[in-house]
Design an enzyme around this catalytic site. Structure first.
Site, short mmCIF file in Angstrom:
data_model
loop_
_atom_site.label_atom_id
_atom_site.label_comp_id
_atom_site.label_asym_id
_atom_site.label_seq_id
_atom_site.Cartn_x
_atom_site.Cartn_y
_atom_site.Cartn_z
CB SER A 92 -4.91 -1.10 -10.32
OG SER A 92 -4.69 -2.48 -10.49
N PRO B 67 -5.38 1.74 -4.84
CG PRO B 67 -3.72 0.09 -4.72
CD PRO B 67 -4.23 1.31 -4.02
CB SER C 219 -2.81 -2.74 3.20
OG SER C 219 -3.77 -3.29 2.33
CB THR D 35 0.57 -5.30 -4.18
OG1 THR D 35 -0.21 -4.12 -4.39
CG2 THR D 35 -0.26 -6.32 -3.42
CG HIS E 111 -5.05 -7.22 -1.22
ND1 HIS E 111 -3.80 -7.27 -1.81
CD2 HIS E 111 -5.93 -7.12 -2.25
CE1 HIS E 111 -3.92 -7.22 -3.11
NE2 HIS E 111 -5.21 -7.11 -3.41
CE LYS F 155 -3.10 -1.39 -1.16
NZ LYS F 155 -3.56 -2.80 -1.15
CE1 TYR G 10 -1.22 -7.57 -6.69
CE2 TYR G 10 -2.32 -6.36 -8.44
CZ TYR G 10 -2.34 -6.93 -7.18
OH TYR G 10 -3.48 -6.86 -6.42
#
Length: 358
Positions: A106, A76, A244, A155, A246, A222, A129
């Site tokens: 995203s 994303p 991840s 996320t 980020h 994630k 999100y």
């Protein structure tokens, strides 16, 4: 002639406004974690086996019960219209021209979900999100499901955005006309300030149950960096985890994704797929991640570089290079299929002390 992903990075830097380049490329704090993501791959050697009849390797992978042409997906990436006006539309089409692999869209995409689904590309996943306004998040998820998206990627490492010094020094603001096409009613001009005011700051493990209550799509988490959190993810009912940090953009000083991958693979013990993002820049990096237990990797910034250089064609070229390098590396390492990849394929590079000669 551009023959490596590094060639595309250099070309993209010359084309993008310096503040936009920093927004895409920068990390949090002193960017130690950002640098560590790529350095981790340089600390591994591959150990080939010969006379294995591997001159025509097969890269096909199965993840979450779905067949991919290669163990690679597009990560994303917010506000892709900063790189090119077509943004995610060019990314979806360009990816499909290279291979049947997923593109993760995203929450802050610059093109509408329905437009992307109608583009005739491959599998689409939605990155989520969780916003303070849960109804906005719910509507976004519903639209993605109705459009045929195949999975949700939550996320989990962003109760707010990390302190990204390049953006602070540049006073970075989104240019006029650059907006998240699938969200309305807020001022998105300064991404960090928007995140601080609109991201749900109190998320806990119950968010997985909430996602289950609003959608039947598989859910991947994630931002997992410890074995303990990976176990909690499995116990909470996640369908997969993505190792991840980020892209080094949240908490600086955490390990490279590759360095914590073996711990997480051991912790989940095959209960759910483990994917990785962060630092993948070469086909042999894909092999290294798979050797340490990943089921697939996600590629982020290089896709933006291709998009900035040549729109849809640039994305295709970036993925073509990566997948050609993967095929070459498999053949030369004696690997006929992904099933042949295991921990014996890699070993740590020996670093000589400074001043030691030979």
């Amino acid at each position: 002639m551009r023959l490596t992903l590094g060639d595309f990075a250099r070309a993209a830097k010359s084309r993008l406004d310096p503040a936009v380049w920093d927004f895409f490329e920068g990390g949090a704090g002193e960017e130690r974690t950002l640098a560590a993501n790529t350095e981790a791959f340089d600390r591994l050697w591959l150990r080939p086996s010969v006379l294995r009849g591997a001159g025509r390797p097969e890269t096909a992978a199965t993840v979450l019960g779905c067949s991919w042409d290669a163990p690679v997906a597009v990560a994303p990436l917010a506000y892709q219209t900063l790189a090119h006006p077509l943004g995610e539309l060019a990314t979806v089409r360009g990816t499909a021209d290279a291979a049947r692999v997923p593109v993760v869209i995203s929450t802050f995409a610059g093109r509408e979900i329905e437009e992307l689904a109608a583009a005739g590309g491959g599998p689409l996943w939605l990155q989520v999100y969780c916003l303070r306004d849960h109804s906005m998040t719910r509507r976004l998820i519903g639209r993605a499901a109705d459009a045929g998206f195949e999975a949700l990627v939550l996320t989990v490492d962003a109760p707010r955005l990390g302190r990204r010094l390049r953006d602070l020094r540049n006073g970075f603001r989104l240019p006029a006309g650059i907006v998240p096409a699938n969200l309305q009613g807020h001022d998105f001009t300064v991404p960090a300030l928007h995140a601080m005011t609109e991201f749900a700051p109190d998320l806990d493990w119950s968010v997985v149950d909430w996602l289950r209550s609003v959608s039947t799509l598989p859910v991947l988490l994630k931002g997992i960096l410890t074995g303990g959190d990976a176990v909690r993810a499995a116990e909470a009912g996640a369908d997969g985890v993505i190792v991840s940090n980020h892209g080094g953009r949240q908490l600086d000083g955490v390990p490279a994704s590759l360095d914590v991958l073996p711990e997480i693979v051991a912790a989940v013990a095959g209960r759910l797929p483990v994917l990785l993002d962060g630092g993948v820049r070469r086909g042999r990096d894909v092999l290294a991640a798979l050797a340490l237990g990943a089921d697939a990797v996600l590629v982020g910034r290089p896709v933006l570089h291709g998009l900035a250089v040549d729109a849809q064609r640039g994305v295709t070229d970036v993925l073509d290079i990566l997948l050609a390098e993967l095929t070459d590396a498999m053949a030369l390492a004696g690997l006929r299929t992904l099933a042949d990849i295991g921990p014996r394929l890699v070993r740590p590079a020996v670093v000589r002390p400074v001043g030691e000669g030979g």
